[in-house]
Write a protein that holds these residues in place. Structure first.
Motif, PDB file in Angstrom:
ATOM      1  N   SER B 108     -45.562  -2.892 -35.293  1.00 48.83           N
ATOM      2  CA  SER B 108     -46.430  -3.367 -34.218  1.00 48.83           C
ATOM      3  C   SER B 108     -45.769  -3.267 -32.848  1.00 48.83           C
ATOM      4  N   SER B 110     -45.762  -5.924 -31.002  1.00 48.41           N
ATOM      5  CA  SER B 110     -45.786  -7.363 -30.726  1.00 48.41           C
ATOM      6  C   SER B 110     -44.733  -7.800 -29.713  1.00 48.41           C
ATOM      7  N   ILE B 318     -55.756  -4.044 -27.142  1.00 54.25           N
ATOM      8  CA  ILE B 318     -54.552  -4.785 -27.532  1.00 54.25           C
ATOM      9  C   ILE B 318     -54.525  -6.172 -26.888  1.00 54.25           C
ATOM     10  N   TYR B 322     -54.270  -9.715 -29.107  1.00 60.16           N
ATOM     11  CA  TYR B 322     -53.267 -10.776 -28.984  1.00 60.16           C
ATOM     12  C   TYR B 322     -53.841 -12.047 -28.366  1.00 60.16           C
ATOM     13  N   GLU B 325     -54.540 -14.643 -30.956  1.00 64.05           N
ATOM     14  CA  GLU B 325     -53.422 -14.997 -31.850  1.00 64.05           C
ATOM     15  C   GLU B 325     -53.467 -16.460 -32.304  1.00 64.05           C
ATOM     16  N   ARG B 341     -52.793  -8.976 -38.546  1.00 60.38           N
ATOM     17  CA  ARG B 341     -51.499  -8.316 -38.343  1.00 60.38           C
ATOM     18  C   ARG B 341     -51.586  -6.813 -38.627  1.00 60.38           C
ATOM     19  N   GLN B 344     -52.439  -4.808 -35.792  1.00 61.20           N
ATOM     20  CA  GLN B 344     -51.424  -4.658 -34.749  1.00 61.20           C
ATOM     21  C   GLN B 344     -50.639  -3.348 -34.865  1.00 61.20           C
TER      22      GLN B 344
END
Lengths: 373, 415
Positions: B108, B110, B318, B322, B325, B341, B344
């Motif tokens: 990811s 992240s 994106i 997020y 989340e 997840r 991601q």
């Protein structure tokens, strides 16, 4: 009475309202016992075409007969041509290149390249193709008996003129939209010239609304007594058995629907700017944009850059049952058309159908055709 | 002395199925396609390449070494669709000549959006590798070698890692060579290994390119280039996708033969050897500090984030992902969190890339969608459904909150 009709598209192979309108028109004529020979370009490449038909000797090299069970008095004749409804010279160019590429791929390895796959099959630009199409249509008409020639929108006008001249039969041109509807004030001069020539050569011009009739008279200089208004009708398809729970959208949420071609004429960007404003004050609303078109990519980009991409869902081009479903899902139907030549209560074909489906509860539309509301 | 450090990236995303606004199922992934691709790549690449590496390790009695970074979502797929690949990785792990690296379990981005999520995914990956292969990763590589000073600092603060990998991009190195061990700016203990993109890409991208002046590339020629590093470098970091072998470069290009002969040629020179990343930092001291204030990656010629975050669609998708989340994690549904997840994985955003879209190049090869726009539409439809699952799951809690509130806010009436 026998009619030689020149169209662009016919269900199920449609990209917009024109095919649906032609279907409704021929169906009604069929019921009145009028015989119709419906001629339309058949794309040689792409999702719907069959190369097999093209190759069979029975097809006489350029035409194939359509089969239909519903319409007894209507005969279909297809001319192999990449002309498509709602096309533009740019799109045409890209499509021709793609077609030739696919053919080369398909025939790579075959010992002798079939001559019928040479680029000479299609004229290199769209305007030439319109004229090539006219020549083939005239050739086709030589073997047909008819009393009237009926041509729908500009791509078939040269063909209509050619067939009418050759057969010495009266010509009717049917104006569903004009270049001013499609392109605003930035008209394509070549298309305008073809439209003008067709309207002037015609014995009668059918306009789909008074709005369109005014354009035909004021912008194309056609004498008013030659132009008749014939509004499109609405057909009841009798289906009322679809319910909301079949859709994936939860009902505590409102759905606003745009359904139509995603193109300048339909004003998709106004839909998004309005959506942005709505989302600033309420959250439980979703915007569905159903349809495809030349502004699809830029419309998606606008939605993303406005930061409302998660609230704007695109479906791509829908047909059949999916169209019914999406109407039922919607609470509000909004068509921000900058020009809609159609008669109200609710403008374009899509809108008429929206209202007919009992849902959505409300329709809102652009301003252009409101004169006839 | 020139050490050669091979690291192979092993990854397959879980591709989404076509998902429309009419869908209401929480099955988002195309199991059929994912299993098909997994088996195909296993047969063309993972199995023959693993067997080859295993043979080489045995033939050179431990003098040939490599490192792998295998993503968690690929491991899941391999266990399900190609367990035989897992057993060859087990065999590789047992040789003691293979190092497994840590990364984000879901491949990811992240790190750029949620440090908490990033740490959770790295921990999950580390635990998985330890459980499967019996070694705790000591070296970290971020998705697509995305890197900056901040990442190095975060990874150092997590403890447990000795080194981090990144791209030896010209614009961060300047006159310096990637063939040394460096220290990230602002870190004490952590070491930085940089990819020699010239030599790596000679294998990964140019190997079968007949217009390349060095074609055909032979093991002998390549080992000469390695020998040339002797005297002005300690280590040649050859970082590449494992799918280079058999998938990006097909077997008939001779890529497997090349690899088969390469270790022998390189070891012919008495000063050369093979080392894993951990051995490299154990053997060589850092020669300097590298300052990377802006994010770099190993992608495209830009070596930046533009392949994943270069246009409005990617950025919108994106950010929305997020943004939910907390909602997702609060809902406390394991399946929901796992689905979120899997969304991601960087590949989903790569598919939305419009760079070079017109030309049709390497981006297109990997793209299961007809266009970047299609992939965005599909992703947003899935995300919309996933979001609706959070609200349903969280409803009970909200109801409770409202009932506790003595002065409930009035519902806003609009229109």
């Amino acid at each position: 009475m026998k009619v030689f009709m020149l169209g662009w598209e016919f269900p199920p192979f449609i990209s917009g309202g024109l095919g649906t309108a032609c279907y409704g028109l021929t169906k009604a004529m069929d019921q009145l016992g009028i015989e119709v020979t419906f001629v339309l370009p058949k794309m040689v490449a792409g999702g719907y075409a069959t190369h097999v038909n093209l190759l069979t000797p029975q097809s006489q090299g350029f035409t194939t007969a359509f089969e239909t069970t519903q319409l007894r008095n209507v005969k279909f004749r297809a001319i192999d041509s990449p002309l498509q409804a709602y096309s533009s010279p740019d799109l045409y160019q890209r499509q021709i290149e793609e077609t030739l590429r696919q053919k080369r791929k398909m025939h790579a390895g075959a010992a002798a390249a079939d001559e019928s796959f040479s680029p000479a099959d299609y004229a290199g630009d769209m305007y030439e193709e319109v004229h090539r199409y006219a020549a083939v249509a005239a050739e086709l008409a030589a073997n047909e008996q008819f009393d009237i020639v009926h041509a729908h929108d500009w791509m078939t006008y040269p063909a209509g003129i050619a067939v009418a001249k050759m057969s010495a039969k009266p010509l009717i041109v049917h104006v569903h939209s004009t270049e001013f509807d499609r392109s605003g004030e930035h008209v394509n001069q070549t298309i305008y010239d073809i439209e003008r020539e067709g309207m002037h050569a015609a014995d009668k011009v059918i306009a789909v609304s008074n709005f369109t009739r005014n354009i035909v008279v004021s912008r194309y200089g056609v004498s008013a007594e030659k132009v008749e208004v014939v509004h499109n009708g609405v057909e009841d398809n009798g289906r009322d058995d679809w319910n909301l729970s079949q859709a994936g959208i939860e009902k505590d949420e409102k759905i606003v629907l745009f359904l139509g071609r995603i193109t300048m004429q339909k004003g998709p960007e106004y839909f998004l700017y309005a959506a942005k404003k709505v989302l600033e004050v309420m959250d439980n609303v979703k915007f569905v944009m159903a349809g495809a078109g030349d502004l699809m990519h830029s419309t998606i980009e606008i939605a993303a850059s406005l930061g409302i991409g998660h609230k704007v869902l695109f479906t791509g081009f829908l047909r059949g049952e999916d169209v019914q479903k999406i109407y039922r899902m919607a609470d509000l139907y909004v068509m921000p058309s900058v020009s809609e030549p159609w008669y109200c209560p609710a403008g374009g074909l899509a809108e008429r159908r929206a209202c007919h489906n009992k849902q959505p509860k409300r329709c809102f539309r652009g301003f252009a055709a409101c004169a006839e509301s | 002395m020139a050490s050669v450090c091979f690291y192979f990236q092993v990854h397959q995303p879980t591709r989404l199925r076509r998902y429309t606004v009419f869908d209401k199922s929480d099955r988002y992934f195309d199991d059929h396609k994912n299993s098909f691709v997994c088996r195909k790549v296993a047969n063309k690449c993972y199995l023959p390449a693993n067997r080859l590496i295993l043979d080489l390790i045995r033939r050179f009695e431990g003098r040939f070494k490599v490192a792998y970074s295998i993503t968690g979502i690929l491991l899941e797929q391999l266990q399900q669709y190609s367990p035989e690949v897992m057993s060859t990785f087990d065999a590789l792990a047992e040789t003691g000549c293979v190092e497994f690296l840590a990364e984000t379990y879901y491949h990811s981005l992240s790190f750029l959006y949620s440090p908490d999520e990033f740490i959770e995914q790295v921990d999950k990956h580390t635990e998985t590798i330890q459980a499967l292969f019996g070694q705790k990763p000591k070296v970290f590589r971020n998705t697509e070698l995305i890197y900056n000073n901040e990442l190095a600092a975060l990874v150092e603060s997590m403890g447990g890692f000795d080194a981090i990998l990144s791209e030896g991009a010209d614009h961060i190195l300047g006159y310096r060579s990637p063939n040394f061990v460096y220290k990230p700016q602002g870190c004490e203990k952590l070491r930085l290994l940089l990819k020699n993109y010239q030599l790596s890409d000679d294998i990964a991208f140019r190997f079968s390119n007949r217009t390349w002046t060095e074609w055909p590339l032979t093991a002998e020629k390549f080992s000469q280039w390695i020998n040339n590093v002797n005297g002005n470098g300690n280590v040649v970091n050859l970082f590449m996708d494992y799918e280079t072998f058999g998938e990006h470069q097909w077997e008939d290009t001779g890529i497997f033969d090349f690899m088969k002969h390469l270790p022998g040629r390189i070891l012919n020179h008495p000063d050369n050897d093979f080392k894993t990343p951990s051995e490299v930092i154990g053997s060589y001291q850092p020669v300097g500090t590298v300052d990377v204030p802006h994010v770099i990656s190993w992608a495209d010629t830009e070596r930046d984030l533009s392949a994943w975050l270069g246009n409005a669609m990617q950025s919108n998708a994106i950010h929305e992902l997020y943004r939910i989340e907390n909602k997702v994690k609060k809902a406390g549904d394991e399946k929901l969190i796992a689905d979120w997840r899997k969304l991601q994985t960087s590949d989903h955003f790569y598919y939305m890339c419009t760079k070079y879209f017109a030309d049709g190049d390497v981006h297109k090869y990997f793209n299961p969608y007809k266009s970047p726009y299609d992939s965005y539409i599909n992703f947003m439809n899935v995300l919309d459904h996933l979001d609706s699952r959070c609200s349903v799951d969280a409803m009970g809690e909200n109801f409770f909150d409202l009932s506790q509130n003595k002065n409930p806010p009035c519902a806003q009436v609009v229109g």
